[in-house]
Design an enzyme around this catalytic site. Sequence first.
Site, short mmCIF file in Angstrom:
data_model
loop_
_atom_site.label_atom_id
_atom_site.label_comp_id
_atom_site.label_asym_id
_atom_site.label_seq_id
_atom_site.Cartn_x
_atom_site.Cartn_y
_atom_site.Cartn_z
NE ARG A 57 30.55 5.87 -25.37
CZ ARG A 57 30.56 7.21 -25.38
NH1 ARG A 57 30.31 7.85 -26.47
NH2 ARG A 57 30.87 7.86 -24.28
CB THR A 58 27.83 0.46 -22.62
OG1 THR A 58 29.14 0.69 -23.16
CG2 THR A 58 27.59 -1.02 -22.49
CE LYS A 86 16.91 0.56 1.57
NZ LYS A 86 15.48 0.24 1.48
NE ARG A 107 29.93 -0.27 -18.23
CZ ARG A 107 30.34 0.56 -19.18
NH1 ARG A 107 30.45 1.85 -18.92
NH2 ARG A 107 30.64 0.13 -20.39
CG HIS A 135 32.98 -3.49 -22.41
ND1 HIS A 135 31.69 -3.86 -22.82
CD2 HIS A 135 32.98 -2.13 -22.35
CE1 HIS A 135 30.98 -2.76 -22.97
NE2 HIS A 135 31.73 -1.70 -22.69
C1 NCD Z 1 34.66 1.81 -22.25
C2 NCD Z 1 34.41 1.12 -20.93
O1 NCD Z 1 33.50 1.48 -20.20
O2 NCD Z 1 35.16 0.18 -20.68
N1 NCD Z 1 33.57 2.55 -22.69
C3 NCD Z 1 32.58 1.92 -23.39
O3 NCD Z 1 31.90 1.08 -22.87
N2 NCD Z 1 32.44 2.24 -24.68
C4 NCD Z 1 35.95 2.52 -22.34
C5 NCD Z 1 36.26 3.59 -21.33
O4 NCD Z 1 35.49 3.90 -20.44
O5 NCD Z 1 37.36 4.16 -21.46
#
Ligand code: NCD
Length: 335
Positions: A57-58, A86, A107, A135
Amino acid sequence: MEFTGSHILSIAQFQRADIERVFQVADTMEPYALRRKVTRVLEGAILGNMFFEASTRTRVSFGSAFNLLGGEVRETTGFKTSAISKGESLFDTARVLSGYSDVICMRHPEAGSVAEFAEGSRVPVINGGDGANEHPTQALLDLYTIRKELAGRGRDIDNLRIAMIGDLKHGRTVHSLCKLLCLFSNIQLILVSPPELAMPESIVEALCAAGHKVQISEDLTESIVSVDIAYSTRIQEERFESKEEADQYRGRFRLNQSIYTQYCEPNTVIMHPLPRDSRACANELDNDLNLNPNLAIFRQADNGVLVRMALFALVLNVADQVDAHARDVIWHTGR
Ligand code: NCD
């Protein structure tokens, strides 16, 4: 804060007025997210979406948010297909990719990596999660959801009563959410986890310094009795040495409909950043909660698009021009 051209790396950058601004712009994005209107305000702009850790989702909501504003998305997923495998440094990667993009979302599994990357970038970088650290966009969408869910119930973010449940040591979403709550007043937090997975001390100290009432517990049922929000989290298996080590903690804080009915106030809102671990052994949030109208987990995910659209519009300085580039949707939307 000055949004235009800024990196969004940590909740520490935000003041309360900035949060209000993000939420106000997010509200204006609803007709676009609901496909009632289309805007082309970011036509020609490119988002570099770089995800070096698992994400559904992110990653997709950042991409969708950018598309909904009329921009295009270039995506890199995983290390294998990136020149980082690399030996290329984050600085060099940033220097190069920022030449191809107007904004970058990233990320990465290591804490601090997104900030390091931002130092090499010539365009704004938005942190989509750096290891167990932060986050920030999830915290913003969580708080936006809390405000929306509580509206009409005579409750608000100030004076909020919230239980955070699960892996509070490694969960970056709850770290950022706690930092965000420090900007508000008179909050009661119950932090429910095994002692080994407790919220980092520095975050508990920041909450106390903000004047909030913090309780630490290992007991789910007594912790959810008088809260507005029960915020459950996944055991962050990928941050443990082994799956076996993570397995010890699964199922300790199971919330299902019968526990909800027995212990929660009738309107307690259930949240989770998702993904919820739906494997039988996980027992986080049972599927029998799916019909509970207070299960806000999918509304949270929907709100992510609004909040991320708002952040792009603010960082690229088009928040006041979105409607000027709009037209009605002409296709069947089913919404
Ligand atoms: C979370 C994350 O990646 O920190 N997910 C998200 O981005 N909605 C929570 C998780 O992975 O548990």
